[in-house]
Structures are given as structure tokens and as C-alpha cells.
Design an enzyme around this catalytic site. Structure first.
Site, PDB file in Angstrom:
ATOM      1  N   HIS A  43       0.852  -1.189   0.000  1.00 49.97           N
ATOM      2  CA  HIS A  43       0.000   0.000   0.000  1.00 49.97           C
ATOM      3  C   HIS A  43       0.883   1.232   0.000  1.00 49.97           C
ATOM      4  O   HIS A  43       2.121   1.133  -0.012  1.00 49.97           O
ATOM      5  CB  HIS A  43      -1.013  -0.037   1.147  1.00 49.97           C
ATOM      6  CG  HIS A  43      -0.432  -0.052   2.528  1.00 49.97           C
ATOM      7  ND1 HIS A  43       0.232   1.025   3.058  1.00 49.97           N
ATOM      8  CD2 HIS A  43      -0.414  -1.013   3.492  1.00 49.97           C
ATOM      9  CE1 HIS A  43       0.624   0.741   4.288  1.00 49.97           C
ATOM     10  NE2 HIS A  43       0.254  -0.507   4.573  1.00 49.97           N
ATOM     11  N   HIS A  66       4.025   1.649   2.223  1.00 53.95           N
ATOM     12  CA  HIS A  66       5.264   0.978   1.792  1.00 53.95           C
ATOM     13  C   HIS A  66       5.937   1.793   0.688  1.00 53.95           C
ATOM     14  O   HIS A  66       7.158   1.929   0.663  1.00 53.95           O
ATOM     15  CB  HIS A  66       4.968  -0.425   1.276  1.00 53.95           C
ATOM     16  CG  HIS A  66       4.229  -1.291   2.238  1.00 53.95           C
ATOM     17  ND1 HIS A  66       3.018  -1.856   1.946  1.00 53.95           N
ATOM     18  CD2 HIS A  66       4.511  -1.653   3.517  1.00 53.95           C
ATOM     19  CE1 HIS A  66       2.600  -2.558   2.996  1.00 53.95           C
ATOM     20  NE2 HIS A  66       3.482  -2.441   3.958  1.00 53.95           N
ATOM     21  N   CYS A 106       2.132 -10.742  19.596  1.00 55.28           N
ATOM     22  CA  CYS A 106       1.244 -10.355  18.490  1.00 55.28           C
ATOM     23  C   CYS A 106       1.740 -11.008  17.205  1.00 55.28           C
ATOM     24  O   CYS A 106       2.820 -10.687  16.730  1.00 55.28           O
ATOM     25  CB  CYS A 106       1.186  -8.840  18.307  1.00 55.28           C
ATOM     26  SG  CYS A 106       0.234  -8.409  16.812  1.00 55.28           S
ATOM     27  N   CYS A 114       2.458  -8.410  14.342  1.00 61.28           N
ATOM     28  CA  CYS A 114       3.714  -7.660  14.481  1.00 61.28           C
ATOM     29  C   CYS A 114       4.901  -8.607  14.464  1.00 61.28           C
ATOM     30  O   CYS A 114       6.027  -8.177  14.268  1.00 61.28           O
ATOM     31  CB  CYS A 114       3.807  -6.922  15.812  1.00 61.28           C
ATOM     32  SG  CYS A 114       2.683  -5.564  16.034  1.00 61.28           S
ATOM     33  N   CYS A 123      -3.109  -5.634  20.993  1.00 61.41           N
ATOM     34  CA  CYS A 123      -1.947  -5.040  20.330  1.00 61.41           C
ATOM     35  C   CYS A 123      -2.302  -3.594  20.014  1.00 61.41           C
ATOM     36  O   CYS A 123      -3.322  -3.333  19.375  1.00 61.41           O
ATOM     37  CB  CYS A 123      -1.630  -5.795  19.039  1.00 61.41           C
ATOM     38  SG  CYS A 123      -0.475  -4.878  17.999  1.00 61.41           S
ATOM     39  N   HIS A 142      -2.322  -3.288  15.979  1.00 62.85           N
ATOM     40  CA  HIS A 142      -3.306  -4.018  15.185  1.00 62.85           C
ATOM     41  C   HIS A 142      -4.680  -4.104  15.822  1.00 62.85           C
ATOM     42  O   HIS A 142      -5.633  -4.566  15.200  1.00 62.85           O
ATOM     43  CB  HIS A 142      -2.776  -5.421  14.863  1.00 62.85           C
ATOM     44  CG  HIS A 142      -1.572  -5.381  13.970  1.00 62.85           C
ATOM     45  ND1 HIS A 142      -0.288  -5.501  14.447  1.00 62.85           N
ATOM     46  CD2 HIS A 142      -1.472  -5.163  12.645  1.00 62.85           C
ATOM     47  CE1 HIS A 142       0.551  -5.385  13.437  1.00 62.85           C
ATOM     48  NE2 HIS A 142      -0.129  -5.171  12.340  1.00 62.85           N
ATOM     49  N   LYS A 144      -3.456   5.464  11.177  1.00 60.47           N
ATOM     50  CA  LYS A 144      -2.370   4.984  10.345  1.00 60.47           C
ATOM     51  C   LYS A 144      -2.959   4.193   9.187  1.00 60.47           C
ATOM     52  O   LYS A 144      -3.873   3.397   9.382  1.00 60.47           O
ATOM     53  CB  LYS A 144      -1.462   4.058  11.163  1.00 60.47           C
ATOM     54  CG  LYS A 144      -0.321   3.507  10.328  1.00 60.47           C
ATOM     55  CD  LYS A 144       0.413   2.363  11.006  1.00 60.47           C
ATOM     56  CE  LYS A 144       1.450   1.809  10.030  1.00 60.47           C
ATOM     57  NZ  LYS A 144       1.929   0.486  10.365  1.00 60.47           N
ATOM     58  N   LYS A 204      -3.040  -2.157   6.354  1.00 61.75           N
ATOM     59  CA  LYS A 204      -3.898  -3.201   5.801  1.00 61.75           C
ATOM     60  C   LYS A 204      -4.860  -3.722   6.868  1.00 61.75           C
ATOM     61  O   LYS A 204      -6.044  -3.905   6.606  1.00 61.75           O
ATOM     62  CB  LYS A 204      -3.004  -4.340   5.297  1.00 61.75           C
ATOM     63  CG  LYS A 204      -3.753  -5.491   4.705  1.00 61.75           C
ATOM     64  CD  LYS A 204      -4.195  -5.201   3.294  1.00 61.75           C
ATOM     65  CE  LYS A 204      -5.056  -6.339   2.766  1.00 61.75           C
ATOM     66  NZ  LYS A 204      -5.568  -6.070   1.441  1.00 61.75           N
TER      67      LYS A 204
HETATM   68  N1  MSP Z   1       9.015  -6.785   7.776  1.00 63.52           N
HETATM   69  C1  MSP Z   1       9.094  -5.752   8.738  1.00 63.52           C
HETATM   70  C2  MSP Z   1      10.338  -4.915   8.534  1.00 63.52           C
HETATM   71  C3  MSP Z   1      11.637  -5.652   8.553  1.00 63.52           C
HETATM   72  S1  MSP Z   1      12.978  -4.610   8.209  1.00 63.52           S
HETATM   73  C4  MSP Z   1      14.303  -5.536   8.569  1.00 63.52           C
HETATM   74  C5  MSP Z   1       7.877  -4.851   8.620  1.00 63.52           C
HETATM   75  N2  MSP Z   1       7.216  -4.900   7.467  1.00 63.52           N
HETATM   76  S2  MSP Z   1       5.947  -4.026   7.092  1.00 63.52           S
HETATM   77  O1  MSP Z   1       5.468  -4.539   5.834  1.00 63.52           O
HETATM   78  O2  MSP Z   1       5.019  -3.979   8.153  1.00 63.52           O
HETATM   79  O3  MSP Z   1       6.490  -2.593   6.800  1.00 63.52           O
HETATM   80  C6  MSP Z   1       6.657  -1.647   7.810  1.00 63.52           C
HETATM   81  C7  MSP Z   1       7.240  -0.412   7.201  1.00 63.52           C
HETATM   82  O4  MSP Z   1       6.458  -0.014   6.062  1.00 63.52           O
HETATM   83  C8  MSP Z   1       7.229   0.800   8.107  1.00 63.52           C
HETATM   84  O5  MSP Z   1       8.319   0.856   8.987  1.00 63.52           O
HETATM   85  C9  MSP Z   1       7.279   1.898   7.085  1.00 63.52           C
HETATM   86  O6  MSP Z   1       8.575   2.008   6.574  1.00 63.52           O
HETATM   87  C10 MSP Z   1       6.336   1.385   6.013  1.00 63.52           C
HETATM   88  N3  MSP Z   1       4.957   1.742   6.296  1.00 63.52           N
HETATM   89  C11 MSP Z   1       3.907   0.881   6.432  1.00 63.52           C
HETATM   90  N4  MSP Z   1       2.772   1.615   6.629  1.00 63.52           N
HETATM   91  C12 MSP Z   1       3.076   2.934   6.653  1.00 63.52           C
HETATM   92  C13 MSP Z   1       2.333   4.113   6.783  1.00 63.52           C
HETATM   93  N5  MSP Z   1       1.029   4.121   6.948  1.00 63.52           N
HETATM   94  N6  MSP Z   1       3.015   5.281   6.718  1.00 63.52           N
HETATM   95  C14 MSP Z   1       4.366   5.338   6.530  1.00 63.52           C
HETATM   96  N7  MSP Z   1       5.086   4.241   6.396  1.00 63.52           N
HETATM   97  C15 MSP Z   1       4.491   3.010   6.470  1.00 63.52           C
HETATM   98  O7  MSP Z   1       7.607  -4.127   9.561  1.00 63.52           O
END
Ligand code: MSP
Length: 504
Positions: A17, A20, A125, A128, A143, A146, A295, A298
Site C-alpha cells: 500500500h 510501503h 502479536c 507484528c 496489540c 493491530h 495509520k 492493511k
Molecule cells: N518486515 C518488517 C520490517 C523488517 S525490516 C528488517 C515490517 N514490514 S511491514 O510490511 O510492516 O512494513 C513496515 C514499514 O512499512 C514501516 O516501517 C514503514 O517504513 C512502512 N509503512 C507501512 N505503513 C506505513 C504508513 N502508513 N506510513 C508510513 N510508512 C508506512 O515491519
């Protein structure tokens, strides 16, 4: 000089999304900017495929974890060119080379005496993939991220002696005040460390989707250890027949959001210390993109699909909007209506018009050749003058101030528009006696536009490339006002930001 920048690797339990895309674009802006400065850049993103989040999602969909990982990892990979991201490598933690390297490093951690066997009891969780302390729990043992109810778990685990790195971590933070930016995030991480570190689970029994512990293959590694190591393992196999580790390690910058601060700012440096590997130089922690108050995520079901946004607005407007609208480092709300407004008033009106007017006047008054002159002092100096703008932007980007840098550039875009109004080239063109003055004005405009467009290239690469070509500029190196003389042949181009269809 080398520059290695990373994004988090994303979970494959769902499709990408805009959140990311946001982190990935931030890293891309820095990678592109550093390439323009002649740095030897390595920019990595990828997917985090092991562990419970993926295993559970696969179970829900009735497919194997690998199938789900293949499908969603491909979606993340496809996203990169769609958002004009120029990554040098895309890592998947299911890569056999990654797995082998993780095992090698973790065996070292084991042999160095930093692990032990024990029993874990507490709150976990699965979304997470994180154990929560009592103080982190939301109301009703939920959590806080979530908003799902958590179960108490008890299991035999291997543990990593995080507690024994307390002093080393405090020293690291003291010696390197810029290890975590912005400063308020550094303080948060340091306070967490000073609050007393507990050992953390290193492995999980009863899970098969993960990297087996080399010294106890009945257990798989807790996904965070396998995931964090991606930043390091990739360098050994990203280029066939070449090991890039010595060239790019330690990493210059990890880009991530505040949700995974603790893993990166506390566990990661400790893990590297335990393995005898150098720590990364720096990490930047940004905020969340919010939809309304929440935030975008998903699990909360309020995501903007970047593919859809791009189909409507294009990738560059999306990139521009995210870093203009939300101050990098802070949380900020975004909305489709906001895209439309910024698209119209800033991209189409401020910048698009400046470009088309400048090109059209050079075509009309000087047969399409940029005249030779010195930059107008009125444009170079004064409020928002263009002199020294490249140096200023470099300094801001060295501090990872992505929004402030863009703002500094945009003030010059607006200054150039005001300059057109002040200098009134259309009046000068009516008077033969003003030919030299007209040369100076047209030169200054073309030159100013070239300088700001080079600076905008990391933010809006596709558009900037088009315009630089039209300005007869072949180099992509950063430049200051007056560094190119006249003589370039320009080309007229279609509007950079045409009118868009709106829902209304
Ligand atoms: N897989 C772990 C990260 C491992 S790194 C060694 C993870 N993945 S995640 O798919 O949940 O991605 C989290 C990251 O995605 C956040 O830290 C951020 O960089 C980005 N974001 C996810 N949602 C976001 C927002 N709504 N806003 C900004 N960044 C976001 O955690």
C-alpha cells in the site's frame, strides 16, 4: 565514496500500500540525489517472507507460505518501476543465499556466547511478530498497532542476550549522536535502552516457515533476526561472482518508520556487535501516512492502493505530493483531494507553466537557442535567490530533511515565476534596444529552470528527465546558477502536468 541506503523489507502477508511506497520513495530520493553527486550508490529494498505473519495469512488463504510469498513479493517488485524507484537490488528473505548467510552469522553469535536456552512466557502479536511487554499492551490485552486481542504464550526458546549489550549500546549512542535521526527518535530509543534491556527470543518452536537454527534445526529463527540481517547478507550475493560487502558495508542509511524503531535502533546494533560486524552509520525514522486520523494499514482496512493512485495521477505527482504534504519525520494525513489541489496549483501551475513559458519564449524570441549572458543578479540574490541553492539542498539532504529540501527548491520555482512577471520578456521583445536585456532574462530563466530541475530530479525523475532533455542538458550532475553558458538548443514539449480527470 560509496553510499548504501535501504528500506525496510516488507511483509508479504498482504499487497503493497501507499505506506510501503512512501518509505521506498524516500530512500529512492536519497539514492538518486547521491548518484547525482557522483557517489557509488547501492540502494536496496525487498520482502520479508518468513515468520508467523506470512504463515498465518497463507493459512487463511489456503495456500502454502511460499506460494503467498511468491505472489505478494512479485507485487512489491512490480511496484518499484511503477513508482519510479531505482533500486539496485531486491532481496527476498527466501533467497537461499540469504538463508545460508543468516545461518553463518547467527552461528557466530552462538559461538561468541550470546545465546542461551530458556522459557518464554508473555504476550505475543502474530501480526507484528513481536512480543509485547505489559506496558505496551492496549486495553483488554490488545496489540496497540493491530487492535487485536493477544494471547499469552509459553514456549521453549533460544534467547539472545540483549541485556548484556546495555552499556555498549549506551556508549554507541553517546559516541554517535547522529546514529538515529530525527533527534526526538534518538532520545526515544536511548530512553528505551536506559530503561533496562531484557533478553529477547531468538527462535520459535512449532513453526516451520523460517530459517532453521544451525545449532538446533528443530527451531526456526524468530523472523526479526532473519529480517534485519537482510541489510548485510545481500551484499554477498547481489552481484553474481562479486562480494560487495567490503565496498558497501557499513550501510550509510536505513530508512524506516517509527513502528520498527526498537528493532533497528536497539536489537540490530546489538546483534551486529554480537556477531562482530560493524554497525550501520545512521538510520532515519519517519512518521506514518494517515488516512483521516488513523495509520494507513492493511489490518485497519484504510489503505490507498498506490497502483490506483498512479494510474490516475502518475508516479511523479504521487512522489511529489507525499513529501510536500507530509513533513518527513512527522505523521501526516493524506487524501485524494489533496493530491488534486497540489497537482493543479503547484505541479501544473507553478512548475509546468514556468517550463512551458520558458521554452516557448526561447523558441519564439531566440529561435530555440538559449542566449549567452550572465545570470541576472536580481534572480541570483535577494529573498529566495537562486545562488547557492544546490549547496543548500545538499546540506538539507545530508541531514535527511526531505521535505525541507523540497521546500527550498519550490521557493526557487516560485521565485522564477515572479521573475518572469517582473522582467516582462514579452515587452522587452518589442524593443530592439532591449535585445541584450532580453538575452539576459531568457538566459537566466533557462539557467534557473535547469538548476531547479536538476535538484527536483530525485523527487520527480520522469518529469525532470524530460525537461532536462528539452533544455538541451545532457549531464545530470548538480549545478549552481551560471555554471552553464548559452548555446543549448531547446525543444518544445507537451505540458508536463496536463489536466486530469476528476471524479467530480
Ligand atoms: N518486515 C518488517 C520490517 C523488517 S525490516 C528488517 C515490517 N514490514 S511491514 O510490511 O510492516 O512494513 C513496515 C514499514 O512499512 C514501516 O516501517 C514503514 O517504513 C512502512 N509503512 C507501512 N505503513 C506505513 C504508513 N502508513 N506510513 C508510513 N510508512 C508506512 O515491519
Amino acid at each position: 565514496m560509496t553510499y548504501y541506503v535501504t528500506t525496510p523489507i516488507y511483509y508479504v502477508n498482504a499487497e503493497p500500500h501507499l505506506g510501503h511506497a512512501y518509505s521506498t520513495i524516500a530512500a529512492d530520493i536519497l539514492a538518486r540525489h547521491m548518484r547525482q553527486r557522483g557517489e557509488d550508490v547501492f540502494f536496496q529494498t525487498g520482502t520479508d517472507e518468513h515468520g508467523e505473519p506470512t504463515a498465518l495469512a497463507a493459512e487463511r488463504e489456503g495456500v502454502s507460505p511460499k506460494e503467498l510469498a511468491d505472489r505478494n513479493s512479485a507485487r512489491f517488485r512490480e511496484l518499484m518501476p511503477k513508482i519510479n524507484v531505482s533500486n539496485d537490488f531486491f532481496i527476498r528473505t527466501s533467497d537461499p543465499e540469504h538463508i545460508a548467510k543468516v545461518q553463518e552469522v547467527m552461528q557466530r553469535v552462538h559461538d561468541n556466547g550470546h545465546v542461551y536456552e530458556g522459557v518464554y512466557e508473555g504476550w505475543y502479536c502474530p501480526r507484528c511478530a513481536d512480543f509485547k511487554t505489559e506496558s505496551e499492551l492496549g486495553p483488554g490485552n490488545t496489540c496497540p498497532i493491530h487492535e487485536i486481542e493477544l494471547e499469552r504464550q509459553r514456549e521453549e526458546n533460544w534467547f539472545f542476550r540483549l541485556s548484556s549489550f546495555q552499556d555498549d549500546l549506551e556508549r554507541l549512542y553517546e559516541e554517535r549522536p547522529g546514529f538515529v535521526v530525527p533527534e526526538f527518535r534518538r532520545n526515544e530509543a536511548l530512553a528505551f535502552i536506559k530503561g533496562g534491556l531484557e533478553d529477547v527470543s531468538l527462535s520459535r518452536p512449532n513453526l516451520s516457515w523460517g530459517v532453521p537454527l544451525p545449532w538446533d534445526p528443530g527451531q526456526v529463527m524468530y523472523v526479526w533476526f532473519d529480517a534485519l540481517l537482510n541489510y548485510y547478507t545481500s551484499l554477498s550475493y547481489a552481484r553474481e561472482g562479486e562480494d560487495l560487502t567490503d565496498r558497501f558495508w557499513p550501510c550509510d542509511l536505513h530508512v524506516l518508520a517509527k513502528d520498527i524503531l526498537k528493532f533497528h535502533a536497539v536489537i540490530w546494533p546489538a546483534l551486529l556487535m554480537a556477531a562482530g560486524i560493524e554497525r550501520p552509520r545512521r538510520m532515519v525514522i519517519h512518521g506514518f501516512l494517515l488516512m483521516g486520523e488513523k495509520k494507513m494499514s492493511k489490518s485497519l482496512g484504510n489503505v490507498l492502493d498506490p497502483f490506483e493512485v498512479i494510474d490516475r495521477f502518475g508516479a511523479d505527482p504521487l512522489r511529489f505530493y507525499c513529501f510536500r504534504e507530509v513533513s518527513f519525520g512527522q505523521d501526516g494525513s493524506i487524501a485524494p483531494s489533496g493530491f488534486e489541489t497540489r497537482y493543479e496549483s503547484e505541479l501544473a501551475n507553478d512548475y509546468g507553466n514556468l517550463a512551458s513559458r520558458t521554452l516557448a519564449m526561447i523558441e519564439r524570441y531566440r529561435d530555440g537557442v538559449v542566449p549567452d549572458a550572465a545570470p541576472d543578479a536580481a534572480l541570483a540574490g535577494g529573498e529566495d535567490g537562486l545562488e547557492g541553492i544546490s549547496a543548500q539542498v545538499q546540506e538539507l539532504l545530508d541531514r535527511v530533511e526531505l521535505t525541507q529540501a523540497l521546500d527550498a527548491i519550490w521557493r526557487r520555482v516560485r521565485r522564477l515565476n515572479r521573475y518572469v512577471e517582473e522582467a516582462r520578456p514579452w515587452d522587452l521583445a518589442k524593443d530592439e534596444g532591449e535585445a541584450e536585456r532580453l538575452d539576459q532574462v531568457l538566459y537566466s530563466l533557462a539557467e534557473g529552470l535547469r538548476v531547479v530541475t536538476l535538484l527536483l530530479l530525485p523527487y520527480i525523475p520522469e518529469t525532470a528527465e524530460k525537461l532536462l532533455d528539452a533544455l538541451g542538458e545532457e549531464s545530470r550532475e548538480l549545478a549552481e546558477l551560471g555554471s552553464r553558458g548559452g548555446g543549448a538548443r531547446i525543444e518544445r514539449i507537451a505540458p508536463l502536468f496536463p489536466k486530469i480527470e476528476t471524479d467530480a
